[in-house]
Design a protein around this motif. Structure first.
Motif, PDB file in Angstrom:
ATOM      1  N   UNK A 268      -6.089   2.061   9.600  1.00 11.70           N
ATOM      2  CA  UNK A 268      -5.278   2.927   8.739  1.00 11.70           C
ATOM      3  C   UNK A 268      -3.822   2.920   9.183  1.00 11.70           C
ATOM      4  N   UNK A 269      -3.581   2.822  10.492  1.00 10.87           N
ATOM      5  CA  UNK A 269      -2.190   2.723  10.958  1.00 10.87           C
ATOM      6  C   UNK A 269      -1.564   1.408  10.504  1.00 10.87           C
ATOM      7  N   UNK A 270      -2.343   0.348  10.523  1.00 12.16           N
ATOM      8  CA  UNK A 270      -1.850  -0.933  10.016  1.00 12.16           C
ATOM      9  C   UNK A 270      -1.566  -0.831   8.521  1.00 12.16           C
ATOM     10  N   UNK A 271      -2.433  -0.161   7.791  1.00 12.94           N
ATOM     11  CA  UNK A 271      -2.232   0.065   6.368  1.00 12.94           C
ATOM     12  C   UNK A 271      -0.891   0.757   6.115  1.00 12.94           C
ATOM     13  N   UNK A 272      -0.589   1.758   6.938  1.00 10.83           N
ATOM     14  CA  UNK A 272       0.686   2.453   6.797  1.00 10.83           C
ATOM     15  C   UNK A 272       1.864   1.558   7.115  1.00 10.83           C
ATOM     16  N   UNK A 273       1.711   0.703   8.136  1.00 14.11           N
ATOM     17  CA  UNK A 273       2.794  -0.195   8.534  1.00 14.11           C
ATOM     18  C   UNK A 273       3.107  -1.207   7.429  1.00 14.11           C
ATOM     19  N   UNK A 274       2.102  -1.578   6.650  1.00  9.37           N
ATOM     20  CA  UNK A 274       2.326  -2.535   5.570  1.00  9.37           C
ATOM     21  C   UNK A 274       3.309  -2.000   4.525  1.00  9.37           C
ATOM     22  N   UNK A 275       3.431  -0.691   4.449  1.00 11.72           N
ATOM     23  CA  UNK A 275       4.380  -0.115   3.497  1.00 11.72           C
ATOM     24  C   UNK A 275       5.815  -0.487   3.832  1.00 11.72           C
ATOM     25  N   UNK A 276       6.069  -0.891   5.087  1.00 14.45           N
ATOM     26  CA  UNK A 276       7.419  -1.253   5.503  1.00 14.45           C
ATOM     27  C   UNK A 276       7.784  -2.691   5.162  1.00 14.45           C
ATOM     28  N   UNK A 277       6.796  -3.482   4.744  1.00 12.73           N
ATOM     29  CA  UNK A 277       7.090  -4.881   4.445  1.00 12.73           C
ATOM     30  C   UNK A 277       7.823  -4.992   3.118  1.00 12.73           C
ATOM     31  N   UNK A 278       8.969  -5.648   3.134  1.00 14.18           N
ATOM     32  CA  UNK A 278       9.746  -5.826   1.917  1.00 14.18           C
ATOM     33  C   UNK A 278       9.205  -7.010   1.120  1.00 14.18           C
ATOM     34  N   UNK A 279       9.339  -6.944  -0.210  1.00 13.88           N
ATOM     35  CA  UNK A 279       8.896  -8.052  -1.043  1.00 13.88           C
ATOM     36  C   UNK A 279       9.952  -9.142  -1.058  1.00 13.88           C
TER      37      UNK A 279
END
Length: 321
Positions: free
Chosen positions: A310-321
């Motif tokens: 779940x922490x990794x899931x949250x970190x993915x929100x920081x990835x820019x397209x």
């Protein structure tokens, strides 16, 4: 493309420490949940192009995709090649002892890559204290492993963002977004599963290459549409992963990467395949969350992922397209 991949893998997993006891092979309380996530993701991915198709049409599509797996020469010809300059750079990065100055000199040969590296170093993922304006500063921020992953991502863009029409073109942006996030999440899962970090990242990028070919097949058979059934989608994902593995083998990817793509989501997978399967699931949930299809409290997240995932899931929100 042949033979360049093997030059990349200079022990990159040493750069990412294993989170002590944080990751174990994920065991879902609901054994059907991975298929349910695949089904939900497919329905979202094809929402604008899905149609009610007969079982005969669905089987025809799956049969053609599976047939391509027996014809790697033809299958690999349906996707673009990796740019030679990027392949050369990735080969240079296989030397773990290469200096920051030497790395900067290699990247500096291409102004587009320079801009990409500086932009990456200033992204929300790295969060520099102050803006990074020089190539050497950006290379220092990314490190060898970060730079290797960035260049691999650049290399794979034309493979997934195929220049075709119809459904394959419609889904391409979200297929690529999933590829990026799957690669990142798989590399995060890798250390706790005793799998190679960069190999996991590479498998995540490669996994969807066959899917874009599969969408070309479906588009042709359904005249600009694809079957909208979620159950069909799970079967298409499975068939396209096998196609991706066949293309990866034809391109001389490392055997462990090919094996991971083949075994992802299957019983008794290798450690690398398990990292890929977990990364794939986390990436799909991230896109479904971002699209508002599910909420953070959904059982897919609350039950399907452990705390580290779940922490990794949250970190993915920081990835820019």
């Amino acid at each position: 493309m042949k033979n360049w991949i093997g030059r990349l893998l200079g022990g990159s997993d040493k750069e990412t420490p294993t989170p002590a006891g944080a990751v174990a092979a994920a065991v879902l309380d609901n054994e059907d949940m991975p298929a349910e996530i695949d089904s939900a993701f497919y329905r979202w991915l094809t929402a604008s192009s899905g149609t009610n198709a007969t079982s005969e049409v669905e089987e025809q599509i799956l049969a053609e995709v599976r047939a391509l797996s027996a014809d790697p020469e033809n299958a690999s010809g349906l996707v673009p090649r990796i740019p030679e300059l990027v392949a050369q750079l990735l080969g240079a990065l296989s030397d773990e002892n290469i200096s920051t100055a030497a790395l900067s000199a290699e990247v500096g040969r291409d102004l587009v890559l320079v801009a990409e590296v500086i932009r990456e170093a200033n992204s929300a993922y790295y969060r520099p204290v102050k803006p990074i304006e020089t190539l050497e500063g950006a290379v220092t921020m990314l490190g060898l492993n970060g730079l290797r992953m960035l260049l691999a991502r650049i290399a794979f863009r034309p493979l997934v963002k195929v220049k075709v029409q119809g459904v394959a073109r419609q889904v391409a942006p979200n297929v690529w977004r999933h590829s990026e996030r799957c690669a990142f999440a798989a590399s995060v899962m890798a250390p706790g599963l005793s799998a190679g970090v960069f190999e996991s990242y590479l498998a995540g990028l490669m996994q969807n290459v066959g899917l874009q070919v599969a969408f070309q097949v479906a588009d042709r058979i359904c005249a600009g549409k694809v079957p909208g059934s979620g159950a069909f989608g799970t079967d298409l994902f499975a068939a396209s992963r096998q196609l991706s593995a066949v293309i990866a083998l034809h391109w001389d990817f490392p055997p462990e990467v090919v094996e991971a793509i083949e075994e992802s989501g299957q019983p008794d997978p290798s450690h690398l395949a398990e990292a890929l399967a977990q990364g794939d699931r986390i990436a799909k949930l991230r896109l479904l969350l971002d699209a508002g299809v599910i909420e953070a409290e959904d059982s897919f997240v609350a039950v399907g992922l452990n705390g580290f995932q779940r922490r990794c899931l949250g970190k993915l929100a920081d990835l820019a397209d």
